[in-house]
Scaffold this motif. Structure first.
Motif, PDB file in Angstrom:
ATOM      1  N   ILE A 123       0.953  -1.170   0.143  1.00 21.52           N
ATOM      2  CA  ILE A 123      -0.055  -0.053   0.118  1.00 21.52           C
ATOM      3  C   ILE A 123       1.045   1.090  -0.018  1.00 21.52           C
ATOM      4  O   ILE A 123       1.752   1.320   0.853  1.00 21.52           O
ATOM      5  N   LEU A 124       0.653   2.002  -1.060  1.00 20.95           N
ATOM      6  CA  LEU A 124       1.685   3.243  -0.942  1.00 20.95           C
ATOM      7  C   LEU A 124       1.458   4.187   0.196  1.00 20.95           C
ATOM      8  O   LEU A 124       0.267   4.428   0.662  1.00 20.95           O
ATOM      9  N   GLY A 125       2.412   4.671   0.532  1.00 19.24           N
ATOM     10  CA  GLY A 125       2.554   5.381   1.578  1.00 19.24           C
ATOM     11  C   GLY A 125       2.850   4.923   3.161  1.00 19.24           C
ATOM     12  O   GLY A 125       2.862   5.353   4.181  1.00 19.24           O
ATOM     13  N   THR A 126       2.818   3.404   3.043  1.00 13.23           N
ATOM     14  CA  THR A 126       2.672   2.730   4.356  1.00 13.23           C
ATOM     15  C   THR A 126       3.981   1.438   4.080  1.00 13.23           C
ATOM     16  O   THR A 126       4.411   1.288   3.150  1.00 13.23           O
ATOM     17  N   LYS A 127       4.130   0.971   5.381  1.00 14.73           N
ATOM     18  CA  LYS A 127       5.011  -0.271   5.121  1.00 14.73           C
ATOM     19  C   LYS A 127       4.081  -1.701   4.905  1.00 14.73           C
ATOM     20  O   LYS A 127       4.561  -2.749   5.375  1.00 14.73           O
ATOM     21  N   ILE A 128       2.619  -1.246   4.822  1.00 13.78           N
ATOM     22  CA  ILE A 128       1.751  -2.435   4.796  1.00 13.78           C
ATOM     23  C   ILE A 128       1.979  -3.241   3.499  1.00 13.78           C
ATOM     24  O   ILE A 128       1.874  -2.602   2.370  1.00 13.78           O
ATOM     25  N   LYS A 129       2.013  -4.405   3.748  1.00 11.38           N
ATOM     26  CA  LYS A 129       1.910  -5.429   2.539  1.00 11.38           C
ATOM     27  C   LYS A 129       1.019  -6.479   2.492  1.00 11.38           C
ATOM     28  O   LYS A 129       0.646  -6.944   3.690  1.00 11.38           O
ATOM     29  N   GLY A 130       0.615  -6.974   1.385  1.00 12.75           N
ATOM     30  CA  GLY A 130      -0.568  -7.837   1.638  1.00 12.75           C
ATOM     31  C   GLY A 130      -0.517  -8.724   0.265  1.00 12.75           C
ATOM     32  O   GLY A 130      -0.060  -8.390  -0.580  1.00 12.75           O
ATOM     33  N   ARG A 131      -1.655  -9.650   0.259  1.00 12.50           N
ATOM     34  CA  ARG A 131      -1.702 -10.244  -0.795  1.00 12.50           C
ATOM     35  C   ARG A 131      -3.035 -10.241  -1.580  1.00 12.50           C
ATOM     36  O   ARG A 131      -4.131 -10.100  -0.856  1.00 12.50           O
ATOM     37  N   VAL A 132      -3.255 -10.050  -2.899  1.00  9.81           N
ATOM     38  CA  VAL A 132      -4.614  -9.912  -3.668  1.00  9.81           C
ATOM     39  C   VAL A 132      -5.428 -11.171  -3.413  1.00  9.81           C
ATOM     40  O   VAL A 132      -4.937 -12.266  -3.539  1.00  9.81           O
ATOM     41  N   LEU A 133      -6.581 -10.895  -2.743  1.00  7.62           N
ATOM     42  CA  LEU A 133      -7.733 -11.949  -2.624  1.00  7.62           C
ATOM     43  C   LEU A 133      -8.668 -11.916  -3.908  1.00  7.62           C
ATOM     44  O   LEU A 133      -9.041 -12.966  -4.332  1.00  7.62           O
ATOM     45  N   LYS A 134      -8.943 -10.674  -4.141  1.00  7.49           N
ATOM     46  CA  LYS A 134     -10.162 -10.787  -5.154  1.00  7.49           C
ATOM     47  C   LYS A 134     -10.149  -9.114  -5.810  1.00  7.49           C
ATOM     48  O   LYS A 134      -9.983  -8.228  -5.068  1.00  7.49           O
ATOM     49  N   GLU A 167     -12.000  -6.652  -8.152  1.00  8.45           N
ATOM     50  CA  GLU A 167     -13.278  -5.946  -8.263  1.00  8.45           C
ATOM     51  C   GLU A 167     -13.349  -4.618  -9.214  1.00  8.45           C
ATOM     52  O   GLU A 167     -12.178  -4.362  -9.144  1.00  8.45           O
ATOM     53  N   PRO A 168     -14.450  -4.255  -9.731  1.00  6.65           N
ATOM     54  CA  PRO A 168     -14.260  -3.146 -10.698  1.00  6.65           C
ATOM     55  C   PRO A 168     -13.693  -1.965 -10.200  1.00  6.65           C
ATOM     56  O   PRO A 168     -13.278  -1.097 -10.662  1.00  6.65           O
ATOM     57  N   ASP A 169     -14.206  -1.706  -8.850  1.00 11.13           N
ATOM     58  CA  ASP A 169     -13.833  -0.396  -8.077  1.00 11.13           C
ATOM     59  C   ASP A 169     -12.922  -0.498  -7.083  1.00 11.13           C
ATOM     60  O   ASP A 169     -12.420   0.344  -6.470  1.00 11.13           O
ATOM     61  N   ALA A 170     -12.566  -1.554  -6.760  1.00 10.17           N
ATOM     62  CA  ALA A 170     -11.689  -1.988  -5.496  1.00 10.17           C
ATOM     63  C   ALA A 170     -10.968  -3.413  -5.729  1.00 10.17           C
ATOM     64  O   ALA A 170     -11.376  -4.099  -6.376  1.00 10.17           O
ATOM     65  N   VAL A 171      -9.960  -3.435  -4.544  1.00 13.03           N
ATOM     66  CA  VAL A 171      -9.233  -4.653  -4.600  1.00 13.03           C
ATOM     67  C   VAL A 171      -9.403  -5.168  -3.193  1.00 13.03           C
ATOM     68  O   VAL A 171      -8.735  -4.290  -2.281  1.00 13.03           O
ATOM     69  N   ARG A 172      -9.433  -6.421  -3.036  1.00 13.61           N
ATOM     70  CA  ARG A 172      -9.679  -6.975  -1.596  1.00 13.61           C
ATOM     71  C   ARG A 172      -8.421  -7.649  -1.293  1.00 13.61           C
ATOM     72  O   ARG A 172      -7.782  -8.500  -2.001  1.00 13.61           O
ATOM     73  N   LEU A 173      -7.665  -7.223  -0.299  1.00 17.70           N
ATOM     74  CA  LEU A 173      -6.301  -7.708   0.171  1.00 17.70           C
ATOM     75  C   LEU A 173      -6.486  -8.560   1.464  1.00 17.70           C
ATOM     76  O   LEU A 173      -7.199  -8.119   2.428  1.00 17.70           O
ATOM     77  N   LEU A 174      -5.429  -9.434   1.563  1.00 16.08           N
ATOM     78  CA  LEU A 174      -5.410 -10.313   2.818  1.00 16.08           C
ATOM     79  C   LEU A 174      -4.151  -9.434   3.191  1.00 16.08           C
ATOM     80  O   LEU A 174      -3.185  -9.691   2.830  1.00 16.08           O
ATOM     81  N   LEU A 175      -4.315  -8.860   4.582  1.00 17.15           N
ATOM     82  CA  LEU A 175      -3.214  -8.408   5.270  1.00 17.15           C
ATOM     83  C   LEU A 175      -2.733  -8.953   6.427  1.00 17.15           C
ATOM     84  O   LEU A 175      -3.721  -9.615   6.912  1.00 17.15           O
TER      85      LEU A 175
END
Length: 81
Positions: free
Chosen positions: A39-50, A52-60
């Protein structure tokens, strides 16, 4: 199902297939499920779960190794290689 792409040069994530919206490079590749992203501007990393047309669901995962799911816009993500 929507598709997301990332630039091989600047690693930014976007939705259009033609070229990178940020650096105008033609070196792009499709993001798949379970791809690591930051995630830009943070140190948070995750994996793409799903995707969608307007968003991306992440597993963090947080610092206590607890997992949670959160939605982000594609413009807020950067591919981790």
């Amino acid at each position: 199902m929507s598709k997301l792409y990332y630039c091989l040069d600047c690693k930014r994530v976007f939705q259009k297939e033609e070229q990178c919206e940020y650096c105008s490079s033609n070196a792009i590749k499709e993001i798949r499920k379970d791809s690591p992203v930051n995630i830009l501007g943070t140190k948070i990393k995750g994996r793409v779960l799903k995707i969608e047309p307007d968003a991306v669901r992440l597993l963090l995962t947080n610092e206590f190794n607890e997992r949670y799911i959160k939605d982000y816009k594609a413009e807020e993500l950067k591919k981790v290689l």
